[in-house]
Scaffold this motif. Structure first.
Motif, PDB file in Angstrom:
ATOM      1  N   UNK A  84       0.875  -1.169   0.057  1.00 42.70           N
ATOM      2  CA  UNK A  84       0.087  -0.011   0.263  1.00 42.70           C
ATOM      3  C   UNK A  84       0.744   1.206  -0.058  1.00 42.70           C
ATOM      4  N   UNK A  85       0.185   2.336   0.044  1.00 43.25           N
ATOM      5  CA  UNK A  85       0.840   3.506  -0.307  1.00 43.25           C
ATOM      6  C   UNK A  85       0.032   4.610   0.461  1.00 43.25           C
ATOM      7  N   UNK A  86       0.607   5.498   1.065  1.00 39.39           N
ATOM      8  CA  UNK A  86      -0.035   6.859   1.688  1.00 39.39           C
ATOM      9  C   UNK A  86       0.541   8.008   1.130  1.00 39.39           C
ATOM     10  N   UNK A  87      -0.153   8.899   0.606  1.00 38.32           N
ATOM     11  CA  UNK A  87       0.469  10.191   0.088  1.00 38.32           C
ATOM     12  C   UNK A  87       1.404  11.010   1.061  1.00 38.32           C
ATOM     13  N   UNK A  88       2.278  11.479   0.554  1.00 39.90           N
ATOM     14  CA  UNK A  88       3.291  12.061   1.514  1.00 39.90           C
ATOM     15  C   UNK A  88       3.447  13.697   0.698  1.00 39.90           C
ATOM     16  N   UNK A  89       3.378  14.439   1.718  1.00 42.30           N
ATOM     17  CA  UNK A  89       3.345  15.837   1.184  1.00 42.30           C
ATOM     18  C   UNK A  89       4.518  16.624   1.691  1.00 42.30           C
ATOM     19  N   UNK A  90       4.873  17.563   0.475  1.00 40.04           N
ATOM     20  CA  UNK A  90       6.187  18.341   0.766  1.00 40.04           C
ATOM     21  C   UNK A  90       5.944  19.472   1.524  1.00 40.04           C
ATOM     22  N   UNK A  91       6.954  19.755   2.463  1.00 40.81           N
ATOM     23  CA  UNK A  91       7.041  20.716   3.320  1.00 40.81           C
ATOM     24  C   UNK A  91       7.884  21.959   3.229  1.00 40.81           C
ATOM     25  N   UNK A  92       7.537  23.155   3.498  1.00 42.94           N
ATOM     26  CA  UNK A  92       8.741  24.027   3.711  1.00 42.94           C
ATOM     27  C   UNK A  92       8.674  24.693   5.002  1.00 42.94           C
TER      28      UNK A  92
END
Length: 105
Positions: A84-92
Motif C-alpha cells: 500500500x501507499x500513503x500520500x506524502x506531502x512536501x513541506x517548507x
C-alpha cells in the motif's frame, strides 16, 4: 514564488508524536522525527480505513495504530509483507512556521 499553505508553527510539534492538521476535507498527520526532520502524510491507512495519526514512530517509520503496519514517513510506502501507499506531502519550513508546499492535495 512557491505557493504555500500555512500548517502550524514548528514549536507545536513534539518529537515522534503526531499532530493532526486539516485543510478543507483533507486530514494530514505531521511528525517530527528524532533527528528533527518534519514529515507529513495523509492521515488515512488504505488497509484499515482508519487514521494513522496515533501510531508509534520509530526512526523513519510509523507503526499504524490498528494493525501495526509499518509505514515509511519518507515515501509513504507500507513495508513488506504488506502493500500500500500513503500520500506524502512536501513541506517548507520558514521562520519557525511549517507550510505545505504547492496547492496539490
Amino acid at each position: 514564488m512557491t505557493e504555500k499553505i500555512f500548517l502550524t508553527k514548528t514549536e507545536t510539534l513534539l518529537p515522534q508524536i503526531g499532530r493532526s492538521v486539516s485543510i478543507g476535507s483533507k486530514k494530514l498527520a505531521l511528525f517530527q522525527l528524532s533527528d528533527g526532520r518534519i514529515t507529513a502524510i495523509e492521515d488515512f491507512c488504505p488497509l484499515t480505513g482508519g487514521p494513522v495519526l496515533e501510531g508509534t514512530v520509530s526512526g523513519e517509520y510509523l507503526y499504524e495504530p490498528l494493525r501495526d503496519y509499518k509505514i515509511s514517513l519518507i515515501d509513504g510506502r507500507i513495508q513488506d509483507p504488506d502493500e500500500g501507499q500513503l500520500k506524502v506531502y512536501e513541506l517548507l519550513q520558514e521562520d519557525g512556521n511549517i507550510y505545505l508546499k504547492g496547492t496539490a492535495l
